[in-house]
Design a protein around this motif. Sequence first.
Motif, PDB file in Angstrom:
ATOM      1  N   LEU A  22       0.725  -1.246   0.004  1.00  0.00           N
ATOM      2  CA  LEU A  22       0.144   0.102  -0.039  1.00  0.00           C
ATOM      3  C   LEU A  22       0.865   1.273  -0.075  1.00  0.00           C
ATOM      4  CD1 LEU A  22      -2.834   1.107  -0.117  1.00  0.00           C
ATOM      5  CD2 LEU A  22      -2.991   0.889   2.425  1.00  0.00           C
ATOM      6  N   SER A  23       2.045   1.211   0.567  1.00  0.00           N
ATOM      7  CA  SER A  23       2.795   2.462   0.924  1.00  0.00           C
ATOM      8  C   SER A  23       3.374   2.868  -0.352  1.00  0.00           C
ATOM      9  CB  SER A  23       3.656   2.381   1.846  1.00  0.00           C
ATOM     10  OG  SER A  23       4.815   1.497   1.614  1.00  0.00           O
ATOM     11  N   THR A  24       3.564   1.703  -1.342  1.00  0.00           N
ATOM     12  CA  THR A  24       4.399   1.848  -2.549  1.00  0.00           C
ATOM     13  C   THR A  24       3.447   2.524  -3.586  1.00  0.00           C
ATOM     14  OG1 THR A  24       5.863   0.307  -2.380  1.00  0.00           O
ATOM     15  CG2 THR A  24       5.650   0.933  -4.466  1.00  0.00           C
ATOM     16  N   ILE A  25       2.069   1.925  -3.738  1.00  0.00           N
ATOM     17  CA  ILE A  25       0.700   2.262  -4.083  1.00  0.00           C
ATOM     18  C   ILE A  25       0.564   3.538  -4.294  1.00  0.00           C
ATOM     19  CG2 ILE A  25      -1.310   1.880  -4.888  1.00  0.00           C
ATOM     20  CD1 ILE A  25      -0.967  -0.967  -4.225  1.00  0.00           C
ATOM     21  N   LYS A  26       0.518   3.907  -2.885  1.00  0.00           N
ATOM     22  CA  LYS A  26       0.290   5.419  -2.817  1.00  0.00           C
ATOM     23  C   LYS A  26       1.361   6.286  -2.932  1.00  0.00           C
ATOM     24  CE  LYS A  26      -2.486   4.709   1.493  1.00  0.00           C
ATOM     25  NZ  LYS A  26      -2.713   4.981   2.887  1.00  0.00           N
ATOM     26  N   LYS A  27       2.660   5.911  -3.096  1.00  0.00           N
ATOM     27  CA  LYS A  27       3.794   6.839  -3.468  1.00  0.00           C
ATOM     28  C   LYS A  27       3.691   7.164  -4.993  1.00  0.00           C
ATOM     29  CE  LYS A  27       8.818   7.022  -3.156  1.00  0.00           C
ATOM     30  NZ  LYS A  27      10.035   6.560  -2.692  1.00  0.00           N
ATOM     31  N   ILE A  28       3.385   5.812  -5.714  1.00  0.00           N
ATOM     32  CA  ILE A  28       3.122   6.170  -7.194  1.00  0.00           C
ATOM     33  C   ILE A  28       1.810   6.726  -7.488  1.00  0.00           C
ATOM     34  CG2 ILE A  28       2.432   4.769  -9.171  1.00  0.00           C
ATOM     35  CD1 ILE A  28       4.073   2.535  -8.258  1.00  0.00           C
ATOM     36  N   ILE A  29       0.944   6.806  -6.716  1.00  0.00           N
ATOM     37  CA  ILE A  29      -0.371   7.849  -7.026  1.00  0.00           C
ATOM     38  C   ILE A  29      -0.019   9.298  -6.924  1.00  0.00           C
ATOM     39  CG2 ILE A  29      -2.740   7.925  -6.212  1.00  0.00           C
ATOM     40  CD1 ILE A  29      -3.119   5.045  -6.091  1.00  0.00           C
ATOM     41  N   THR A  30       0.768   9.195  -5.724  1.00  0.00           N
ATOM     42  CA  THR A  30       0.883  10.777  -5.351  1.00  0.00           C
ATOM     43  C   THR A  30       1.904  11.465  -6.582  1.00  0.00           C
ATOM     44  OG1 THR A  30       0.847  10.203  -3.028  1.00  0.00           O
ATOM     45  CG2 THR A  30       2.147  12.213  -3.463  1.00  0.00           C
ATOM     46  N   LEU A  31       2.752  10.593  -7.100  1.00  0.00           N
ATOM     47  CA  LEU A  31       3.523  10.987  -7.943  1.00  0.00           C
ATOM     48  C   LEU A  31       2.814  11.543  -9.500  1.00  0.00           C
ATOM     49  CD1 LEU A  31       6.719   8.585  -8.012  1.00  0.00           C
ATOM     50  CD2 LEU A  31       6.830  11.159  -7.511  1.00  0.00           C
ATOM     51  N   ILE A  32       1.622  10.491  -9.843  1.00  0.00           N
ATOM     52  CA  ILE A  32       1.029  11.007 -10.981  1.00  0.00           C
ATOM     53  C   ILE A  32      -0.336  11.894 -10.618  1.00  0.00           C
ATOM     54  CG2 ILE A  32       1.938   8.975 -12.151  1.00  0.00           C
ATOM     55  CD1 ILE A  32      -0.730   7.606 -11.583  1.00  0.00           C
ATOM     56  N   ASP A  33      -0.735  12.143  -9.246  1.00  0.00           N
ATOM     57  CA  ASP A  33      -1.913  12.854  -9.193  1.00  0.00           C
ATOM     58  C   ASP A  33      -1.593  14.223  -9.392  1.00  0.00           C
ATOM     59  OD1 ASP A  33      -4.357  13.011  -8.216  1.00  0.00           O
ATOM     60  OD2 ASP A  33      -3.689  13.506  -6.087  1.00  0.00           O
ATOM     61  N   ASN A  34      -2.602  14.678  -9.987  1.00  0.00           N
ATOM     62  CA  ASN A  34      -2.787  16.077 -10.459  1.00  0.00           C
ATOM     63  C   ASN A  34      -2.054  16.563 -11.346  1.00  0.00           C
ATOM     64  OD1 ASN A  34      -4.773  16.959  -8.564  1.00  0.00           O
ATOM     65  ND2 ASN A  34      -3.191  16.770  -6.878  1.00  0.00           N
ATOM     66  N   ILE A  35      -1.512  15.821 -12.196  1.00  0.00           N
ATOM     67  CA  ILE A  35      -0.730  15.884 -13.336  1.00  0.00           C
ATOM     68  C   ILE A  35      -1.630  16.685 -14.527  1.00  0.00           C
ATOM     69  CG2 ILE A  35       0.665  15.318 -15.436  1.00  0.00           C
ATOM     70  CD1 ILE A  35       1.880  13.143 -13.253  1.00  0.00           C
ATOM     71  N   GLU A  36      -0.963  17.916 -15.034  1.00  0.00           N
ATOM     72  CA  GLU A  36      -2.045  18.266 -16.255  1.00  0.00           C
ATOM     73  C   GLU A  36      -1.872  17.554 -17.411  1.00  0.00           C
ATOM     74  OE1 GLU A  36      -2.414  22.526 -16.554  1.00  0.00           O
ATOM     75  OE2 GLU A  36      -2.113  22.860 -14.379  1.00  0.00           O
ATOM     76  N   VAL A  37      -2.539  17.240 -18.159  1.00  0.00           N
ATOM     77  CA  VAL A  37      -2.479  16.507 -19.477  1.00  0.00           C
ATOM     78  C   VAL A  37      -3.226  17.231 -20.701  1.00  0.00           C
ATOM     79  CG1 VAL A  37      -2.136  14.214 -18.303  1.00  0.00           C
ATOM     80  CG2 VAL A  37      -4.310  15.006 -18.933  1.00  0.00           C
ATOM     81  N   LYS A  38      -2.786  16.667 -21.802  1.00  0.00           N
ATOM     82  CA  LYS A  38      -3.698  17.238 -23.095  1.00  0.00           C
ATOM     83  C   LYS A  38      -3.919  16.020 -23.838  1.00  0.00           C
ATOM     84  CE  LYS A  38       0.167  18.318 -25.799  1.00  0.00           C
ATOM     85  NZ  LYS A  38       0.761  19.240 -26.856  1.00  0.00           N
ATOM     86  N   LYS A  39      -5.159  15.899 -24.355  1.00  0.00           N
ATOM     87  CA  LYS A  39      -5.428  14.804 -25.185  1.00  0.00           C
ATOM     88  C   LYS A  39      -4.755  14.750 -26.526  1.00  0.00           C
ATOM     89  CE  LYS A  39      -9.891  12.852 -27.165  1.00  0.00           C
ATOM     90  NZ  LYS A  39     -11.245  13.044 -27.283  1.00  0.00           N
ATOM     91  N   LEU A  40      -4.418  13.425 -26.712  1.00  0.00           N
ATOM     92  CA  LEU A  40      -3.462  13.454 -28.052  1.00  0.00           C
ATOM     93  C   LEU A  40      -4.375  12.945 -29.087  1.00  0.00           C
ATOM     94  CD1 LEU A  40      -0.616  11.038 -26.619  1.00  0.00           C
ATOM     95  CD2 LEU A  40      -0.502  13.389 -27.553  1.00  0.00           C
ATOM     96  N   SER A  41      -4.298  13.481 -30.266  1.00  0.00           N
ATOM     97  CA  SER A  41      -4.867  13.020 -31.556  1.00  0.00           C
ATOM     98  C   SER A  41      -4.211  11.588 -31.883  1.00  0.00           C
ATOM     99  CB  SER A  41      -4.764  14.141 -32.832  1.00  0.00           C
ATOM    100  OG  SER A  41      -3.562  14.061 -33.182  1.00  0.00           O
ATOM    101  N   PRO A  42      -5.043  10.893 -32.808  1.00  0.00           N
ATOM    102  CA  PRO A  42      -4.333   9.552 -33.255  1.00  0.00           C
ATOM    103  C   PRO A  42      -3.049   9.759 -34.064  1.00  0.00           C
ATOM    104  CG  PRO A  42      -6.608   9.858 -33.766  1.00  0.00           C
ATOM    105  CD  PRO A  42      -6.305  11.096 -33.509  1.00  0.00           C
ATOM    106  N   SER A  43      -2.880  10.959 -34.911  1.00  0.00           N
ATOM    107  CA  SER A  43      -1.629  10.974 -35.242  1.00  0.00           C
ATOM    108  C   SER A  43      -0.552  11.379 -34.361  1.00  0.00           C
ATOM    109  CB  SER A  43      -1.761  12.209 -36.471  1.00  0.00           C
ATOM    110  OG  SER A  43      -2.041  13.331 -36.049  1.00  0.00           O
ATOM    111  N   GLU A  44      -0.794  12.374 -33.389  1.00  0.00           N
ATOM    112  CA  GLU A  44       0.071  12.727 -32.044  1.00  0.00           C
ATOM    113  C   GLU A  44       0.736  11.363 -31.531  1.00  0.00           C
ATOM    114  OE1 GLU A  44      -1.043  17.157 -30.851  1.00  0.00           O
ATOM    115  OE2 GLU A  44      -2.244  15.344 -30.198  1.00  0.00           O
ATOM    116  N   GLU A  45      -0.373  10.596 -31.122  1.00  0.00           N
ATOM    117  CA  GLU A  45      -0.081   9.408 -30.339  1.00  0.00           C
ATOM    118  C   GLU A  45       0.876   8.361 -31.382  1.00  0.00           C
ATOM    119  OE1 GLU A  45      -2.231   5.387 -29.133  1.00  0.00           O
ATOM    120  OE2 GLU A  45      -3.437   7.271 -28.518  1.00  0.00           O
TER     121      GLU A  45
END
Length: 126
Positions: A22-45
């Motif tokens: 659980l502590s490792t899972i929480k650490k990973i979730i904390t790292l990726i939580d609240n990251i701003e993202v933008k949607k990729l188009s099929p060609s960008e992906e």
Amino acid sequence: MIKIQGVNESNSAVDYPPIEDLSTIKKIITLIDNIEVKKLSPSEEAEILNNGKKLQQGGNYFILLINTKENDPTKSLCGALIVLKEGRLIFTDPKTMSGKQRTVSYITSDDASDIVGELLKIIENR
């Protein structure tokens, strides 16, 4: 639980032991939580993943966040993340991963190399 799939040095697919601590899972979730993202188009992906070839290169990982309390496998997937050793993170929408439609993906808006470095430490040093 977190399942990890990757590619080893000889470019073979590898299923790594799941993370259930659980502590490792929480650490990973904390790292990726609240990251701003933008949607990729099929060609960008396609360009970023080199038409899927990057997923077959050593040092890149596919991380699946699984709700182990959910009995229905189609509902147990809570999130999916592609970690590219070059310092990029791609989030995939789990609701679009099944079926015939294209999986919707998102990339971090800002530089994620520090987060990728921390994730790689967790993945590779256990």
